[in-house]
Every structure is written in C-alpha cells, then in structure tokens.
Design an enzyme around this catalytic site. Sequence first.
Site, PDB file in Angstrom:
ATOM      1  N   GLU A 140     -31.651  30.716 -32.358  1.00  0.00           N
ATOM      2  CA  GLU A 140     -30.243  30.525 -32.019  1.00  0.00           C
ATOM      3  C   GLU A 140     -29.821  29.145 -32.488  1.00  0.00           C
ATOM      4  O   GLU A 140     -30.585  28.180 -32.423  1.00  0.00           O
ATOM      5  CB  GLU A 140     -30.047  30.644 -30.508  1.00  0.00           C
ATOM      6  CG  GLU A 140     -28.629  30.393 -30.049  1.00  0.00           C
ATOM      7  CD  GLU A 140     -28.483  30.443 -28.542  1.00  0.00           C
ATOM      8  OE1 GLU A 140     -27.666  29.666 -28.012  1.00  0.00           O
ATOM      9  OE2 GLU A 140     -29.186  31.241 -27.900  1.00  0.00           O
ATOM     10  N   GLU A 166     -20.342  23.366 -29.132  1.00  0.00           N
ATOM     11  CA  GLU A 166     -20.526  23.796 -27.752  1.00  0.00           C
ATOM     12  C   GLU A 166     -20.345  22.602 -26.819  1.00  0.00           C
ATOM     13  O   GLU A 166     -20.966  21.554 -26.996  1.00  0.00           O
ATOM     14  CB  GLU A 166     -21.909  24.409 -27.532  1.00  0.00           C
ATOM     15  CG  GLU A 166     -22.075  24.959 -26.125  1.00  0.00           C
ATOM     16  CD  GLU A 166     -23.404  25.656 -25.917  1.00  0.00           C
ATOM     17  OE1 GLU A 166     -23.447  26.611 -25.121  1.00  0.00           O
ATOM     18  OE2 GLU A 166     -24.402  25.238 -26.529  1.00  0.00           O
TER      19      GLU A 166
END
Length: 330
Positions: free
Chosen positions: A145, A150
């Site tokens: 990932e 974010e």
Amino acid sequence: MFRVAHPAFVLGALHLANVVLTSAALDNRQATSYTLEDMYQGESFFDNWNFFSEPDPTQGLVDYQSKDNALSKGLAFVQDGVTVLAVDNSTTIPSGSNRASIRIESKKHYTTGLFIADFVATPFGCSTWPAWWSYGQTDYPNSGELDIIESVNRLSSNFLTFWRAGSAQCTFPDSSHGSATGSITDESKCTTGTTEQINCAFEDGSGNGWGEGFNNAGGGVYAHLINAEGIKIWHFSRASIPADITSKNPNPSSWGAPVAQWGSDSCDVLERIVDQTLTINISLCGSWAGDDDVWSTSGCPGTCADTVADPANFDNARWKINYVAVYQPA
C-alpha cells in the site's frame, strides 16, 4: 491509509532479480522517456472507476455511496472539466450517525509506472480523513500500500507512507531515502524487518502539502514513480509545476529531490507493491481522525461525532481533480 493502529481496508508478485542499487544510483540515473498510458479526466472520468459502497473498514462515520447515489445526490460530478468528490454538506444527522461520502477505486490495476495527479483542492476540516492512495488487490497486505496524500482534521502536515509485508526481510535504512526532503516519522518502523504489515512514513511539514495550505496555493501536482529502483513521490504547488509535466512529456530525473523515497537497495520494492488499485476517498472520524489523542491535538472543538452531525462543517470536504495520468517507460 494508516493500517497498523488503524485497521486495514478490506482490501504473483512481479519480481526483478538481483536488483541492488545504491541511493546514488537512484539520484543519478539516466533520464527515461515516458509514454502516456491512461488519462483520467473530464466527462469520462467516472467511466474508469468503481464506487466503493461497503462499510468503511477504518470505522469512519461515513456511508460510502454507490455511483448512482453519488451522482444523484451531487456528491460526484464534473464541472468545467474538474472532477469533484464531496461529502454531503446539506443534511443534518444525529450525533454518531454516518454521513454520505465517496470512495472510488480505479478499474485498472498497476504494479509499476509514473503516476501524476493534478488536484485543484483537497478536502480538509475537523473530522475529515482524506486520502489519495493505492493498495494491492492480490494477497493484501503482502501486495503493499502507498499513501501519497493523507492527513486528518486540522493537522498542517501531509503523511506519505509505504506499507509493506512479506516473508523476507524488508527494511529502509537512511541510505534508502536518498535526498528526500520529508522527515521520517519513526525510523525504527523503517528499519524493523517483519512479516507483519508495517509502515515507513515521511511527514511533509511544509504546510502546503494538503488541505487549506494546498488549496490556497491553487492546488498542485503529486507525482509518484514506482520501478525496480524503488518509489519516489514529488509534490509541486501550482506555481512550480514543471513544464515537462504540463506538456505531458514528464522527466522525473529533472525534478530534484522528492518529498519521500524508498530505495530498493535494501528491499526489493517490486516484491512489496503489486497490482495496485488507485484510490481516492474521504472518511470521517474513524480510527485516526476520531482518535481521542489526535482529536485533542488537532485544534478541533467538541467531539468528532458531534462535528459529523452538522452539515455546515463540510463545505470544504471535497476533492477537485483536474486529472490523474499514468505513464509507462517508452
């Protein structure tokens, strides 16, 4: 999205043998030319993405909408060529209830490539947890990932994170980060070898990597490169986007130091990042944004659940996307 303290999304490796590269090689490799493979943009944008409408695996107070619902509610639309993904900002709901939001995932999957995303705006505000990221469809979490944008609430920093797992040793000592300008958040996580999912994260504390600072700069571009040499991520504010990106002739070797870098000199990255689905979403509260300690240090009043109940808090909770482009070596 953060996965160890914050539970994983319900989410064959391509292996290049004998890849041993120094960080100097990463920074001084010869220029590679790239060919545009996919362009996600404009009226056809949603044709190439799936709308995730299952419960949020990070326990966010969101109801992710199907494509039909998202379009009918005005939470996903294209205006003047810009794709908008939004949280509902018109409905009052009881505290602790879920608010309508969006998560989309590319229909096509990628293991390597140069990925360039031009955002006019990113979501921000108390209770928000937006992310531009990818995860491996095959054998997750072993298929990896990568979180490019974010952050949560009112934090000023963006967090760029590579999550890896697998049966073999995989560490990222200082030498693997080259000249990256971001700060490692926890070196011990980068240098710990484990078969469990674990992250190696950079923090971009510039203040314009996401959210209000990013939007006030007119948005900008995030570019990330995944190949046998490793992973690099660059961020350019609107005024500093390289001309070769604008002309669709990208030349990463001319872009200078990335914000984040994970070199393959001590970990074969292509064994850890496979069959990636590009993902854009906006969660609310959940296991990171709603964490009591995070909330208390984010400058947000009241409680996260009460914040979600009031639609007036979500006027800025929307992605505005000019395009997402995927290039491959010519």
